[in-house]
Scaffold this motif. Structure first.
Motif, PDB file in Angstrom:
ATOM      1  N   LEU A 111       6.960   5.944  28.738  1.00  0.00           N
ATOM      2  CA  LEU A 111       5.161   6.276  28.220  1.00  0.00           C
ATOM      3  C   LEU A 111       5.242   7.931  28.077  1.00  0.00           C
ATOM      4  CD1 LEU A 111       2.321   5.939  28.243  1.00  0.00           C
ATOM      5  CD2 LEU A 111       2.125   5.179  30.772  1.00  0.00           C
ATOM      6  N   GLY A 112       6.232   8.420  28.876  1.00  0.00           N
ATOM      7  CA  GLY A 112       6.103  10.061  29.275  1.00  0.00           C
ATOM      8  C   GLY A 112       6.266  10.686  28.018  1.00  0.00           C
ATOM      9  N   ALA A 113       7.115  10.096  27.188  1.00  0.00           N
ATOM     10  CA  ALA A 113       7.733  10.642  25.237  1.00  0.00           C
ATOM     11  C   ALA A 113       5.936  10.515  25.267  1.00  0.00           C
ATOM     12  CB  ALA A 113       8.600  10.374  24.864  1.00  0.00           C
ATOM     13  N   VAL A 114       5.788   8.910  24.888  1.00  0.00           N
ATOM     14  CA  VAL A 114       4.216   9.841  24.065  1.00  0.00           C
ATOM     15  C   VAL A 114       3.549  10.173  24.418  1.00  0.00           C
ATOM     16  CG1 VAL A 114       2.796   7.239  23.202  1.00  0.00           C
ATOM     17  CG2 VAL A 114       5.200   7.112  23.254  1.00  0.00           C
ATOM     18  N   ARG A 115       3.364  10.127  25.775  1.00  0.00           N
ATOM     19  CA  ARG A 115       2.057  11.388  26.490  1.00  0.00           C
ATOM     20  C   ARG A 115       2.261  12.288  26.008  1.00  0.00           C
ATOM     21  NH1 ARG A 115       2.699   9.092  32.042  1.00  0.00           N
ATOM     22  NH2 ARG A 115       1.379   7.298  32.963  1.00  0.00           N
ATOM     23  N   GLN A 116       3.627  12.971  25.795  1.00  0.00           N
ATOM     24  CA  GLN A 116       4.232  14.639  25.215  1.00  0.00           C
ATOM     25  C   GLN A 116       3.060  14.382  23.897  1.00  0.00           C
ATOM     26  OE1 GLN A 116       7.852  15.385  26.401  1.00  0.00           O
ATOM     27  NE2 GLN A 116       7.317  16.569  27.584  1.00  0.00           N
ATOM     28  N   ILE A 117       3.350  13.669  23.325  1.00  0.00           N
ATOM     29  CA  ILE A 117       2.882  13.524  21.125  1.00  0.00           C
ATOM     30  C   ILE A 117       1.313  12.808  20.983  1.00  0.00           C
ATOM     31  CG2 ILE A 117       3.546  12.300  19.615  1.00  0.00           C
ATOM     32  CD1 ILE A 117       6.182  11.086  20.602  1.00  0.00           C
ATOM     33  N   ARG A 118       1.344  11.905  22.694  1.00  0.00           N
ATOM     34  CA  ARG A 118      -0.434  12.077  22.251  1.00  0.00           C
ATOM     35  C   ARG A 118      -1.403  13.176  22.791  1.00  0.00           C
ATOM     36  NH1 ARG A 118      -2.339   9.834  27.591  1.00  0.00           N
ATOM     37  NH2 ARG A 118      -1.955  11.921  28.027  1.00  0.00           N
ATOM     38  N   ASP A 119      -0.377  14.287  23.391  1.00  0.00           N
ATOM     39  CA  ASP A 119      -0.973  15.189  23.894  1.00  0.00           C
ATOM     40  C   ASP A 119      -1.589  16.965  22.650  1.00  0.00           C
ATOM     41  OD1 ASP A 119      -1.883  14.533  25.898  1.00  0.00           O
ATOM     42  OD2 ASP A 119      -1.009  15.561  27.402  1.00  0.00           O
ATOM     43  N   GLU A 120      -0.067  16.546  22.098  1.00  0.00           N
ATOM     44  CA  GLU A 120       0.555  17.585  21.042  1.00  0.00           C
ATOM     45  C   GLU A 120      -0.331  17.437  19.744  1.00  0.00           C
ATOM     46  OE1 GLU A 120       4.124  18.883  18.022  1.00  0.00           O
ATOM     47  OE2 GLU A 120       4.249  17.388  20.075  1.00  0.00           O
ATOM     48  N   ILE A 121      -1.101  15.755  19.407  1.00  0.00           N
ATOM     49  CA  ILE A 121      -1.887  15.170  18.180  1.00  0.00           C
ATOM     50  C   ILE A 121      -3.401  15.618  18.646  1.00  0.00           C
ATOM     51  CG2 ILE A 121      -2.981  13.025  17.117  1.00  0.00           C
ATOM     52  CD1 ILE A 121       0.127  11.650  17.295  1.00  0.00           C
ATOM     53  N   ARG A 122      -3.673  15.532  20.126  1.00  0.00           N
ATOM     54  CA  ARG A 122      -5.061  15.912  19.869  1.00  0.00           C
ATOM     55  C   ARG A 122      -5.418  17.732  19.569  1.00  0.00           C
ATOM     56  NH1 ARG A 122      -8.849  15.456  25.137  1.00  0.00           N
ATOM     57  NH2 ARG A 122     -10.414  16.965  24.615  1.00  0.00           N
ATOM     58  N   SER A 123      -4.493  18.266  19.984  1.00  0.00           N
ATOM     59  CA  SER A 123      -4.280  19.829  20.122  1.00  0.00           C
ATOM     60  C   SER A 123      -4.726  20.014  18.563  1.00  0.00           C
ATOM     61  CB  SER A 123      -3.014  20.419  20.516  1.00  0.00           C
ATOM     62  OG  SER A 123      -3.285  20.517  21.947  1.00  0.00           O
ATOM     63  N   HIS A 124      -3.857  19.266  17.801  1.00  0.00           N
ATOM     64  CA  HIS A 124      -4.329  19.415  16.263  1.00  0.00           C
ATOM     65  C   HIS A 124      -4.710  18.520  15.593  1.00  0.00           C
ATOM     66  CE1 HIS A 124       0.472  20.437  14.392  1.00  0.00           C
ATOM     67  NE2 HIS A 124       0.241  19.400  15.350  1.00  0.00           N
ATOM     68  N   VAL A 125      -5.592  17.755  15.884  1.00  0.00           N
ATOM     69  CA  VAL A 125      -7.294  17.882  15.802  1.00  0.00           C
ATOM     70  C   VAL A 125      -8.310  18.246  15.947  1.00  0.00           C
ATOM     71  CG1 VAL A 125      -8.626  15.497  16.552  1.00  0.00           C
ATOM     72  CG2 VAL A 125      -6.321  14.811  15.911  1.00  0.00           C
ATOM     73  N   GLU A 126      -7.736  19.015  17.274  1.00  0.00           N
ATOM     74  CA  GLU A 126      -8.814  20.188  17.379  1.00  0.00           C
ATOM     75  C   GLU A 126      -9.028  21.149  16.569  1.00  0.00           C
ATOM     76  OE1 GLU A 126      -7.864  20.268  21.312  1.00  0.00           O
ATOM     77  OE2 GLU A 126      -9.192  19.235  22.540  1.00  0.00           O
ATOM     78  N   GLU A 127      -7.528  21.043  16.104  1.00  0.00           N
ATOM     79  CA  GLU A 127      -7.694  22.373  15.082  1.00  0.00           C
ATOM     80  C   GLU A 127      -8.145  21.900  13.864  1.00  0.00           C
ATOM     81  OE1 GLU A 127      -3.366  24.192  14.896  1.00  0.00           O
ATOM     82  OE2 GLU A 127      -3.983  24.292  17.235  1.00  0.00           O
ATOM     83  N   LEU A 128      -7.752  20.870  13.803  1.00  0.00           N
ATOM     84  CA  LEU A 128      -8.465  20.159  12.637  1.00  0.00           C
ATOM     85  C   LEU A 128      -9.638  20.359  12.333  1.00  0.00           C
ATOM     86  CD1 LEU A 128      -8.086  18.490   9.875  1.00  0.00           C
ATOM     87  CD2 LEU A 128      -7.754  16.909  10.575  1.00  0.00           C
ATOM     88  N   ILE A 129     -10.305  19.591  13.422  1.00  0.00           N
ATOM     89  CA  ILE A 129     -12.096  19.321  13.152  1.00  0.00           C
ATOM     90  C   ILE A 129     -12.530  21.307  13.281  1.00  0.00           C
ATOM     91  CG2 ILE A 129     -13.737  18.898  15.252  1.00  0.00           C
ATOM     92  CD1 ILE A 129     -12.199  17.235  16.521  1.00  0.00           C
TER      93      ILE A 129
END
Length: 135
Positions: A111-129
Motif C-alpha cells: 500500500l505504501g508503494a501504491v500510494r506514491q504511484i497514486r499521488d504521482e498520477i494525481r500530479s500528472h492528471v492535474e497537469e493534463l487538466i
C-alpha cells in the motif's frame, strides 16, 4: 453551440493499476468535462485490490471498474492518449496527442508503494487538466 468534450484514453499493460488510477483521478477532478477511457494491451482479470484500497483512501471508488483490451477504435476516438508502460502494443495514429508517463507498476507493491504511484498520477492528471483547458 456546444463545445466538444476532450477525450482521454489511459493505457497500461494490464489496465488494472496505473490507467485505472489515472481514469479515477480524472473523473474525480474534471467530472463530466472530459470523456474518459482506459484500456490495456494485456488486460488482467481484475483491478489490483491494493490500487482499489489506495484510491478509496482518497474517496475515489474504482472497485466496479474492469480491465479492458485496447482497441483501435478507442484510440481513434480519443484526443489524447496517455501511455504508461504499454510499449509497442499501443496503436499509433498521426494527429493524436500522445504522452508517455513514466510510472512504476503497482503490481506486487504494498500500500505504501501504491500510494506514491497514486499521488504521482494525481500530479500528472492535474497537469493534463490544465493542458486540456489551454487546447
Amino acid at each position: 453551440m456546444t463545445e466538444k468534450k476532450p477525450s482521454v484514453l489511459f493505457v497500461c499493460v494490464h489496465n488494472a493499476g496505473r490507467s485505472q488510477m489515472a481514469a479515477g483521478w480524472l473523473r474525480h477532478l474534471a467530472g463530466d468535462r472530459v470523456e474518459i477511457r482506459s484500456a490495456g494491451s494485456l488486460p488482467a482479470d481484475r483491478i489490483n485490490p491494493v490500487v482499489v484500497a489506495a484510491m478509496n483512501e482518497q474517496g475515489i471508488d474504482i472497485a466496479a471498474e474492469h480491465p479492458k483490451i485496447i482497441t483501435t477504435e478507442a484510440v481513434q476516438h480519443s484526443d489524447v492518449v496517455i501511455t504508461m508502460g504499454c510499449g509497442d502494443a499501443c496503436p499509433f495514429f498521426p494527429g493524436k496527442r500522445y504522452e508517455d508517463w513514466k510510472l512504476d507498476d503497482p503490481a506486487g507493491g504494498d500500500l505504501g508503494a501504491v500510494r506514491q504511484i497514486r499521488d504521482e498520477i494525481r500530479s500528472h492528471v492535474e497537469e493534463l487538466i490544465t493542458s486540456l483547458r489551454e487546447d
